[in-house]
Enzyme design. Sequence first.
Site, PDB file in Angstrom:
ATOM      1  N   ASP A 297       0.841  -1.197   0.000  1.00 51.31           N
ATOM      2  CA  ASP A 297       0.000   0.000   0.000  1.00 51.31           C
ATOM      3  C   ASP A 297       0.875   1.246   0.000  1.00 51.31           C
ATOM      4  O   ASP A 297       1.560   1.537   0.971  1.00 51.31           O
ATOM      5  CB  ASP A 297      -0.921  -0.012   1.228  1.00 51.31           C
ATOM      6  CG  ASP A 297      -2.006   1.043   1.134  1.00 51.31           C
ATOM      7  OD1 ASP A 297      -2.123   1.676   0.063  1.00 51.31           O
ATOM      8  OD2 ASP A 297      -2.723   1.228   2.136  1.00 51.31           O
ATOM      9  N   HIS A 298       0.838   1.969  -1.091  1.00 59.03           N
ATOM     10  CA  HIS A 298       1.639   3.186  -1.251  1.00 59.03           C
ATOM     11  C   HIS A 298       0.885   4.424  -0.717  1.00 59.03           C
ATOM     12  O   HIS A 298       1.358   5.560  -0.826  1.00 59.03           O
ATOM     13  CB  HIS A 298       1.981   3.350  -2.743  1.00 59.03           C
ATOM     14  CG  HIS A 298       3.025   4.364  -3.035  1.00 59.03           C
ATOM     15  ND1 HIS A 298       2.752   5.588  -3.607  1.00 59.03           N
ATOM     16  CD2 HIS A 298       4.360   4.352  -2.822  1.00 59.03           C
ATOM     17  CE1 HIS A 298       3.879   6.278  -3.750  1.00 59.03           C
ATOM     18  NE2 HIS A 298       4.855   5.555  -3.286  1.00 59.03           N
ATOM     19  N   SER A 299      -0.299   4.213  -0.116  1.00 57.74           N
ATOM     20  CA  SER A 299      -1.096   5.290   0.471  1.00 57.74           C
ATOM     21  C   SER A 299      -0.353   5.959   1.611  1.00 57.74           C
ATOM     22  O   SER A 299       0.551   5.359   2.197  1.00 57.74           O
ATOM     23  CB  SER A 299      -2.367   4.705   1.074  1.00 57.74           C
ATOM     24  OG  SER A 299      -3.109   4.057   0.108  1.00 57.74           O
TER      25      SER A 299
END
Length: 358
Positions: A297-299
Site C-alpha cells: 500500500d503506497h497510500s
Amino acid sequence: MATHFSLCLQIVIVFLCCTVCSADISCRNEAGEPVDWFVIYKLPRYKIGEVGSGVDYMYLDSSVRKWQMSKFTVNTSQGALGNTLNQLYMGKAYQSNSSVYALYNDAPPVLDYIQGYGHSKGVLLFDHSQGFWLLHSIPHFPWFPERGYLYPSSGKVNGQTALCVTYQYEQFLRIAKQLIYIYPRFYNCSVPAAFSANLPQLVQLCEGTKPSLAADKRVDQLFSIRGDKFVSFAKSEHFVDDIYTGWVAQVLDTDLLVETWQRQGHELPSNCSLPKHTMNTKRIQLPGSILFWSHYDHSKWCVSLAYEDQVTCLGDLNRERAQLWRGGGLVCSSNPLIYKAFRQIVDWYIGCGERHSR
Ligand SMILES: *[C@@H]1O[C@H](CO)[C@@H](O)[C@H](O)[C@H]1NC(C)=O
Ligand SMILES: *[C@@H]1O[C@H](CO)[C@@H](O)[C@H](O)[C@H]1NC(C)=O
Ligand SMILES: *[C@@H]1O[C@H](CO)[C@@H](O)[C@H](O)[C@H]1NC(C)=O
Ligand SMILES: *[C@@H]1O[C@H](CO)[C@@H](O)[C@H](O)[C@H]1NC(C)=O
C-alpha cells in the site's frame, strides 16, 4: 412591448446557456457531478489470498457516506479522478488565461527524478471563482495536459489514495502559502498574468524558483466550498523530523494509527517516546473482505486511535527515515464520515511493546 419581451427572452436564454456551459471548476463524483470533496482508495493488486486487477478502487464522498466499490477502473477517464481532471484536459483549461493550474509530483511522468523537491503529489485547478486541490500518492501521474487522462502502469501494483476538495478562490491564496514549505515539483503549470499579483508564490513554483521561507513549517485552516474544515500541515526540508510523530500527533493532541508505504529496512518503528504516540498500521481490511498488507500500500494517511478525537489526515509522507529530510504535508479533517471510513479499515497495527489489532 414586443421588443422588450424579446430582449428579456434573449437575456434569459444567454443566462441559462452560460450556467449550463460554463460549469464551475470542482471535484467531480463518479457521475461527473460537482462535489465538495471525495476520497479514492485504489486497491493493491496483491491482496491476502487474492490477486486483483490493480485498477479497482473504492470511492467515498458525503452523499455515498461509506466506501463504495467503483464500477469504473482507475485507468479509464470515466470515474471521479477522470471526471475531475478532464476539466483540465477536455475543457482546454490549460490553454486558458482565466484559470490557474499546476501538476506536481516528485516523480513526474517521463521526466527524470530530481532531488531537492518535496515528497508530494497533486493537482491544482481554479479560476477567480473556485476550483479543486487534489492530493494523491500516485507516482508519474497525472499526464501532461495535451495527452489527456492516462493512468501509469507503475501505479497499479500498490494501493494508492487521493483526496479532492473544492475550494473558493480565496482559499487558494492560503494553499499557495502552504505549498512553498512543501516545495513540490511543478512539472507542468500555468499562472496567467491576471493571477500573478495575488499568487506570487505560485508564479515562483511554476517558474522553478524556490521561494524563501519565514519558518520551517506552517499550519493553516482551509474551508471547502460547503464549509467543511480541512487543516493543512506543511513542512519544509528544514524541519528534520517525522511529520506524524514530531509534529502532527502532538499538535492534534491525539495518538495516531499511521498507514504509509514502508520499505523493509527503512521504516521508522511505532513511536511512543513523545506524549502522543504514532503506531504503524500493518494490515487493512476494506468492506467486502478486501484484506491487504501495508507492504503493498503506497497510500499515506493516518487516523486518531481514539474514536472521540475523530481526525483523519491524508498526505505526502511515509514513516521512513529518509523522509525526515523531505518537504511534505498532510491535510486533516474531522469529518465523521471520513473518520469512520478510515478508522474502521485498520485491521492490525503495531503498538509500542505489544501487538494490537483494530
Ligand atoms: C486497465 O488495466 C487493466 C489491468 O492492467 C487492463 O487489463 C486494461 O486493459 C486497462 N484498460 C485501459 C483502458 O488501459
Ligand atoms: C485572454 O485570452 C483572450 C482570448 O485568447 C484574449 O482576448 C485576452 O486578451 C487575454 N487576456 C489577457 C489578460 O491576456
Ligand atoms: C505543459 O504541457 C504542455 C503539453 O501538454 C506544453 O505545451 C507546455 O509547454 C507545458 N508547460 C510547461 C510549463 O511545462
Ligand atoms: C520518536 O520520535 C521522536 C520525534 O521524531 C524522536 O525524537 C525519537 O527519537 C523517536 N523515538 C524512538 C524510540 O525512535
